[in-house]
Design a protein around this motif. Sequence first.
Motif, PDB file in Angstrom:
ATOM      1  N   ARG A  91       0.829  -1.213   0.000  1.00 57.63           N
ATOM      2  CA  ARG A  91       0.000   0.000   0.000  1.00 57.63           C
ATOM      3  C   ARG A  91       0.859   1.257   0.000  1.00 57.63           C
ATOM      4  O   ARG A  91       0.522   2.244  -0.658  1.00 57.63           O
ATOM      5  N   THR A  92       1.946   1.237   0.752  1.00 58.29           N
ATOM      6  CA  THR A  92       2.836   2.403   0.793  1.00 58.29           C
ATOM      7  C   THR A  92       3.357   2.717  -0.598  1.00 58.29           C
ATOM      8  O   THR A  92       3.367   3.886  -1.026  1.00 58.29           O
ATOM      9  N   ALA A  93       3.776   1.684  -1.326  1.00 63.65           N
ATOM     10  CA  ALA A  93       4.307   1.893  -2.676  1.00 63.65           C
ATOM     11  C   ALA A  93       3.232   2.440  -3.617  1.00 63.65           C
ATOM     12  O   ALA A  93       3.467   3.401  -4.368  1.00 63.65           O
ATOM     13  N   ILE A  94       2.044   1.854  -3.559  1.00 65.02           N
ATOM     14  CA  ILE A  94       0.963   2.268  -4.458  1.00 65.02           C
ATOM     15  C   ILE A  94       0.477   3.679  -4.135  1.00 65.02           C
ATOM     16  O   ILE A  94       0.326   4.527  -5.025  1.00 65.02           O
ATOM     17  N   ARG A 139     -12.396   4.156   2.359  1.00 62.71           N
ATOM     18  CA  ARG A 139     -12.840   4.916   1.195  1.00 62.71           C
ATOM     19  C   ARG A 139     -11.884   6.071   0.891  1.00 62.71           C
ATOM     20  O   ARG A 139     -11.609   6.381  -0.273  1.00 62.71           O
ATOM     21  N   PHE A 140     -11.342   6.695   1.932  1.00 68.31           N
ATOM     22  CA  PHE A 140     -10.378   7.786   1.754  1.00 68.31           C
ATOM     23  C   PHE A 140      -9.197   7.311   0.905  1.00 68.31           C
ATOM     24  O   PHE A 140      -8.787   7.981  -0.045  1.00 68.31           O
ATOM     25  N   HIS A 141      -8.656   6.169   1.247  1.00 70.04           N
ATOM     26  CA  HIS A 141      -7.469   5.675   0.537  1.00 70.04           C
ATOM     27  C   HIS A 141      -7.822   5.173  -0.866  1.00 70.04           C
ATOM     28  O   HIS A 141      -7.021   5.298  -1.787  1.00 70.04           O
ATOM     29  N   GLU A 142      -9.045   4.668  -1.011  1.00 67.27           N
ATOM     30  CA  GLU A 142      -9.502   4.265  -2.347  1.00 67.27           C
ATOM     31  C   GLU A 142      -9.608   5.492  -3.253  1.00 67.27           C
ATOM     32  O   GLU A 142      -9.172   5.472  -4.411  1.00 67.27           O
ATOM     33  N   THR A 157      -4.812  -1.843  -6.239  1.00 69.00           N
ATOM     34  CA  THR A 157      -5.198  -1.551  -4.857  1.00 69.00           C
ATOM     35  C   THR A 157      -6.484  -2.240  -4.421  1.00 69.00           C
ATOM     36  O   THR A 157      -6.771  -2.309  -3.225  1.00 69.00           O
ATOM     37  N   GLN A 158      -7.269  -2.794  -5.362  1.00 73.07           N
ATOM     38  CA  GLN A 158      -8.583  -3.335  -5.009  1.00 73.07           C
ATOM     39  C   GLN A 158      -8.521  -4.447  -3.961  1.00 73.07           C
ATOM     40  O   GLN A 158      -9.186  -4.382  -2.927  1.00 73.07           O
ATOM     41  N   THR A 159      -7.766  -5.505  -4.233  1.00 73.11           N
ATOM     42  CA  THR A 159      -7.679  -6.601  -3.267  1.00 73.11           C
ATOM     43  C   THR A 159      -6.985  -6.143  -1.993  1.00 73.11           C
ATOM     44  O   THR A 159      -7.364  -6.540  -0.887  1.00 73.11           O
ATOM     45  N   LEU A 160      -5.974  -5.275  -2.132  1.00 76.70           N
ATOM     46  CA  LEU A 160      -5.277  -4.757  -0.953  1.00 76.70           C
ATOM     47  C   LEU A 160      -6.237  -4.041  -0.007  1.00 76.70           C
ATOM     48  O   LEU A 160      -6.123  -4.153   1.210  1.00 76.70           O
ATOM     49  N   LEU A 161      -7.215  -3.320  -0.563  1.00 79.07           N
ATOM     50  CA  LEU A 161      -8.151  -2.586   0.280  1.00 79.07           C
ATOM     51  C   LEU A 161      -9.086  -3.526   1.033  1.00 79.07           C
ATOM     52  O   LEU A 161      -9.484  -3.251   2.162  1.00 79.07           O
TER      53      LEU A 161
END
Length: 222
Positions: A91-94, A139-142, A157-161
């Motif tokens: 997540r940090t990288a994305i 939702r903020f991060h999405e 990012t979908q599965t990560l979320l």
Amino acid sequence: MPLADIEPVSRESTAGIIARQLRDAIMNGALPPGTQLGETELASRFQVSRGPLREAMQRLVSEGLLRSERHRGLFVIDLEPDDVYDIYVARTAIERAAAIRIMRGDREKAAAALDEIVRAMEAAASEDDPTALSDADLRFHEVLVAESGSRRLMRMTQTLLIETRMCLSMLQQTYQRVEERVDEHNQLIKAIRADDEEAVLKLLEVHMEDAIQRLLPGTSLH
């Protein structure tokens, strides 16, 4: 068959609908980590045959949300410490890549979209609703990634979320003041509006590092 003869699919497939509902159940904790998924029970609950159900479950296996055990069946994944660490590293990288794109694009549009989410976080905090707060946090991060305009970052990012939402159920118990979570996100928006890319990236890094420290005490992203 020529591509011109292919007709658009007008409705989501049965397997797609089942997969989406299973994802939601995993994400919100209705199917907790380690839960075994029984075909007979689920087929009855969804009122479908086993064909589309199996297809849906295999989609979640490929996404990493279900694991298959030989002679035992399918289970919701357990998030081991290495998994949690890996989620936040990815997540940090994305999100870092997404933030850089935002800072070099329409910053005010992104900030306005994120403002709306923070208002939902504030409402959840004032109503002492930790579940709604975690949903808004996710939702903020999405939206942060979506505002980068990168379809590939959004796909990644979908599965990560979904996995992150599983982490947030544990994370929400570590805050003494729910307002802390709101403050962290507001600071990020202020840095975006101030055109301070260095501060944005630092705040994102601190945010992820804080989550790791809360979930895995003594562990650092670096």
